[in-house]
Motif scaffolding. Structure first.
Motif, PDB file in Angstrom:
ATOM      1  N   LEU A   1       0.819  -1.079  -0.082  1.00 14.70           N
ATOM      2  CA  LEU A   1       0.115  -0.073  -0.054  1.00 14.70           C
ATOM      3  C   LEU A   1       0.814   1.515   0.015  1.00 14.70           C
ATOM      4  CD1 LEU A   1      -3.044   1.134  -0.180  1.00 14.70           C
ATOM      5  CD2 LEU A   1      -2.638   0.915   1.991  1.00 14.70           C
ATOM      6  N   VAL A   2       2.093   1.553   0.458  1.00  9.75           N
ATOM      7  CA  VAL A   2       2.752   2.359   0.857  1.00  9.75           C
ATOM      8  C   VAL A   2       3.493   2.199  -0.471  1.00  9.75           C
ATOM      9  CG1 VAL A   2       5.056   3.222   1.316  1.00  9.75           C
ATOM     10  CG2 VAL A   2       3.008   2.139   2.916  1.00  9.75           C
ATOM     11  N   HIS A   3       3.909   1.303  -1.108  1.00 10.18           N
ATOM     12  CA  HIS A   3       4.458   1.796  -2.795  1.00 10.18           C
ATOM     13  C   HIS A   3       3.925   2.104  -3.553  1.00 10.18           C
ATOM     14  CE1 HIS A   3       6.364   0.044  -6.831  1.00 10.18           C
ATOM     15  NE2 HIS A   3       6.839   0.270  -6.408  1.00 10.18           N
ATOM     16  N   ALA A   4       2.169   1.404  -3.029  1.00 11.09           N
ATOM     17  CA  ALA A   4       1.345   1.797  -4.660  1.00 11.09           C
ATOM     18  C   ALA A   4       1.168   3.503  -4.431  1.00 11.09           C
ATOM     19  CB  ALA A   4       0.017   1.284  -4.455  1.00 11.09           C
ATOM     20  N   VAL A   5       1.266   4.090  -3.289  1.00 11.56           N
ATOM     21  CA  VAL A   5       0.315   5.460  -2.771  1.00 11.56           C
ATOM     22  C   VAL A   5       1.270   6.222  -3.041  1.00 11.56           C
ATOM     23  CG1 VAL A   5       0.620   7.459  -1.031  1.00 11.56           C
ATOM     24  CG2 VAL A   5      -0.866   4.475  -1.330  1.00 11.56           C
ATOM     25  N   LYS A   6       3.359   5.941  -3.457  1.00 10.63           N
ATOM     26  CA  LYS A   6       4.331   7.283  -2.917  1.00 10.63           C
ATOM     27  C   LYS A   6       4.988   6.826  -4.817  1.00 10.63           C
ATOM     28  CE  LYS A   6       6.097   7.742   1.409  1.00 10.63           C
ATOM     29  NZ  LYS A   6       7.101   7.417   2.530  1.00 10.63           N
ATOM     30  N   SER A   7       4.906   5.076  -5.260  1.00 10.17           N
ATOM     31  CA  SER A   7       5.343   4.913  -6.763  1.00 10.17           C
ATOM     32  C   SER A   7       4.801   5.411  -7.737  1.00 10.17           C
ATOM     33  CB  SER A   7       5.396   4.004  -6.710  1.00 10.17           C
ATOM     34  OG  SER A   7       4.928   3.556  -7.203  1.00 10.17           O
ATOM     35  N   LYS A   8       5.455   6.374  -8.929  1.00 10.46           N
ATOM     36  CA  LYS A   8       4.785   6.445  -9.919  1.00 10.46           C
ATOM     37  C   LYS A   8       4.640   5.741 -11.425  1.00 10.46           C
ATOM     38  CE  LYS A   8       7.413  10.940 -10.219  1.00 10.46           C
ATOM     39  NZ  LYS A   8       8.565  11.646 -10.324  1.00 10.46           N
TER      40      LYS A   8
ATOM     41  N   LEU B   1      -4.510   4.769  -8.374  1.00  6.86           N
ATOM     42  CA  LEU B   1      -5.957   5.403  -7.934  1.00  6.86           C
ATOM     43  C   LEU B   1      -6.331   3.743  -7.843  1.00  6.86           C
ATOM     44  CD1 LEU B   1      -7.633   7.279  -6.124  1.00  6.86           C
ATOM     45  CD2 LEU B   1      -8.560   7.231  -8.196  1.00  6.86           C
ATOM     46  N   LEU B   2      -6.763   3.284  -8.701  1.00  8.46           N
ATOM     47  CA  LEU B   2      -7.049   1.954  -9.007  1.00  8.46           C
ATOM     48  C   LEU B   2      -6.741   1.202  -8.404  1.00  8.46           C
ATOM     49  CD1 LEU B   2      -9.227  -0.468 -10.894  1.00  8.46           C
ATOM     50  CD2 LEU B   2      -6.780  -0.632 -11.617  1.00  8.46           C
ATOM     51  N   TRP B   3      -4.671   0.781  -7.965  1.00 11.92           N
ATOM     52  CA  TRP B   3      -4.473   0.204  -7.035  1.00 11.92           C
ATOM     53  C   TRP B   3      -5.017   0.317  -5.583  1.00 11.92           C
ATOM     54  CZ3 TRP B   3      -2.876  -4.897  -8.715  1.00 11.92           C
ATOM     55  CH2 TRP B   3      -2.735  -5.322  -9.526  1.00 11.92           C
ATOM     56  N   VAL B   4      -4.625   1.298  -5.082  1.00  9.90           N
ATOM     57  CA  VAL B   4      -4.496   2.174  -4.076  1.00  9.90           C
ATOM     58  C   VAL B   4      -5.677   0.914  -3.668  1.00  9.90           C
ATOM     59  CG1 VAL B   4      -5.156   3.363  -2.592  1.00  9.90           C
ATOM     60  CG2 VAL B   4      -2.993   3.861  -4.314  1.00  9.90           C
TER      61      VAL B   4
ATOM     62  N   THR C   1      -9.224  -5.352  -1.140  1.00 11.55           N
ATOM     63  CA  THR C   1      -9.091  -6.733  -0.987  1.00 11.55           C
ATOM     64  C   THR C   1      -8.093  -7.404   0.268  1.00 11.55           C
ATOM     65  OG1 THR C   1      -8.043  -6.524  -2.807  1.00 11.55           O
ATOM     66  CG2 THR C   1      -9.568  -7.562  -3.898  1.00 11.55           C
ATOM     67  N   SER C   2      -7.196  -6.145   0.465  1.00  7.51           N
ATOM     68  CA  SER C   2      -5.798  -6.631   1.090  1.00  7.51           C
ATOM     69  C   SER C   2      -5.244  -7.426   0.952  1.00  7.51           C
ATOM     70  CB  SER C   2      -6.829  -6.302   3.103  1.00  7.51           C
ATOM     71  OG  SER C   2      -7.404  -7.206   3.155  1.00  7.51           O
ATOM     72  N   VAL C   3      -5.222  -8.691   2.298  1.00  9.71           N
ATOM     73  CA  VAL C   3      -4.224 -10.005   2.501  1.00  9.71           C
ATOM     74  C   VAL C   3      -4.680 -10.502   0.765  1.00  9.71           C
ATOM     75  CG1 VAL C   3      -3.802 -11.734   3.557  1.00  9.71           C
ATOM     76  CG2 VAL C   3      -4.809 -10.296   4.516  1.00  9.71           C
ATOM     77  N   ILE C   4      -5.393 -10.284  -0.259  1.00  7.11           N
ATOM     78  CA  ILE C   4      -5.928 -11.159  -1.275  1.00  7.11           C
ATOM     79  C   ILE C   4      -5.560  -9.739  -1.853  1.00  7.11           C
ATOM     80  CG2 ILE C   4      -6.891 -11.782  -3.703  1.00  7.11           C
ATOM     81  CD1 ILE C   4      -8.961 -12.773  -1.243  1.00  7.11           C
ATOM     82  N   GLY C   5      -5.170  -8.931  -1.815  1.00 11.67           N
ATOM     83  CA  GLY C   5      -4.439  -7.736  -2.804  1.00 11.67           C
ATOM     84  C   GLY C   5      -2.688  -7.551  -3.159  1.00 11.67           C
TER      85      GLY C   5
ATOM     86  N   PHE D   1       1.792  -7.607  -5.839  1.00 14.56           N
ATOM     87  CA  PHE D   1       3.502  -7.777  -5.205  1.00 14.56           C
ATOM     88  C   PHE D   1       4.333  -8.095  -6.841  1.00 14.56           C
ATOM     89  CE2 PHE D   1       6.919 -10.900  -5.530  1.00 14.56           C
ATOM     90  CZ  PHE D   1       7.837  -9.836  -4.632  1.00 14.56           C
ATOM     91  N   PHE D   2       2.891  -9.408  -7.192  1.00 18.37           N
ATOM     92  CA  PHE D   2       3.481 -10.188  -8.401  1.00 18.37           C
ATOM     93  C   PHE D   2       3.354  -9.306 -10.247  1.00 18.37           C
ATOM     94  CE2 PHE D   2       3.687 -13.873  -6.066  1.00 18.37           C
ATOM     95  CZ  PHE D   2       4.833 -14.207  -5.639  1.00 18.37           C
ATOM     96  N   VAL D   3       2.042  -8.130  -9.684  1.00 17.36           N
ATOM     97  CA  VAL D   3       2.168  -8.052 -10.831  1.00 17.36           C
ATOM     98  C   VAL D   3       2.414  -6.228 -10.805  1.00 17.36           C
ATOM     99  CG1 VAL D   3       0.236  -6.775 -12.420  1.00 17.36           C
ATOM    100  CG2 VAL D   3      -0.223  -8.618 -10.950  1.00 17.36           C
ATOM    101  N   VAL D   4       3.053  -5.406 -10.334  1.00 17.22           N
ATOM    102  CA  VAL D   4       3.246  -4.591 -10.116  1.00 17.22           C
ATOM    103  C   VAL D   4       4.979  -4.428  -9.524  1.00 17.22           C
ATOM    104  CG1 VAL D   4       2.922  -2.397  -9.705  1.00 17.22           C
ATOM    105  CG2 VAL D   4       1.539  -3.181 -10.542  1.00 17.22           C
ATOM    106  N   TYR D   5       4.897  -4.380  -7.797  1.00 14.85           N
ATOM    107  CA  TYR D   5       6.185  -4.375  -7.455  1.00 14.85           C
ATOM    108  C   TYR D   5       7.431  -4.573  -7.697  1.00 14.85           C
ATOM    109  CZ  TYR D   5       8.872  -4.059  -3.849  1.00 14.85           C
ATOM    110  OH  TYR D   5       9.899  -3.768  -2.954  1.00 14.85           O
ATOM    111  N   ARG D   6       7.077  -5.890  -8.778  1.00 19.22           N
ATOM    112  CA  ARG D   6       8.173  -6.688  -8.560  1.00 19.22           C
ATOM    113  C   ARG D   6       8.513  -6.419 -10.088  1.00 19.22           C
ATOM    114  NH1 ARG D   6       7.974 -13.393  -9.303  1.00 19.22           N
ATOM    115  NH2 ARG D   6       9.417 -13.084 -10.469  1.00 19.22           N
ATOM    116  N   LYS D   7       8.215  -5.315 -11.020  1.00 12.31           N
ATOM    117  CA  LYS D   7       7.980  -4.652 -12.428  1.00 12.31           C
ATOM    118  C   LYS D   7       8.613  -3.958 -12.274  1.00 12.31           C
ATOM    119  CE  LYS D   7       4.629  -6.533 -15.655  1.00 12.31           C
ATOM    120  NZ  LYS D   7       3.881  -6.356 -16.122  1.00 12.31           N
ATOM    121  N   THR D   8       8.481  -3.032 -11.384  1.00 12.26           N
ATOM    122  CA  THR D   8       9.385  -1.292 -10.510  1.00 12.26           C
ATOM    123  C   THR D   8      10.444  -1.899  -9.780  1.00 12.26           C
ATOM    124  OG1 THR D   8       8.106  -1.468  -8.885  1.00 12.26           O
ATOM    125  CG2 THR D   8       7.178  -0.723 -10.536  1.00 12.26           C
TER     126      THR D   8
END
Length: 81
Positions: free
Chosen positions: A27-34, A39-42, A48-52, A57-64
């Motif tokens: 959640l912190v990564h989604a708010v701070k990163s470009k 907005l959709l990811w936040v 969805t918290s625990v599932i989201g 992590f696998f869809v966005v965070y690993r790419k960045t």
């Protein structure tokens, strides 16, 4: 046998705690990163918290993370040259 009971009692606590830490970090990564669709990811992470969090992590965070590593390695190569 008593140690096994304690372990089986604490295992879910540690798993839930780990998922909460992952959710908070994503959640912190989604708010701070470009990222696109920030907005959709936040909203997805909040709803969805625990599932989201693992999905994010696998869809966005690993790419960045791969992009950051590539940028750092190119900076290091320039400094060494």
């Amino acid at each position: 046998m008593k140690n096994m009971d304690i372990l089986l009692t604490l295992l879910p606590v540690f798993m839930i705690g780990g998922l909460f830490v992952l959710w908070t970090a994503m959640l912190v990564h989604a708010v701070k990163s470009k990222i696109p669709s920030k907005l959709l990811w936040v909203v997805v992470l909040i709803l969805t918290s625990v599932i989201g969090a693992p999905v994010y992590f696998f869809v966005v965070y690993r790419k960045t993370a791969k992009k950051r590593i590539a940028n750092y390695s190119s900076v290091l190569q320039l400094q060494l040259a």
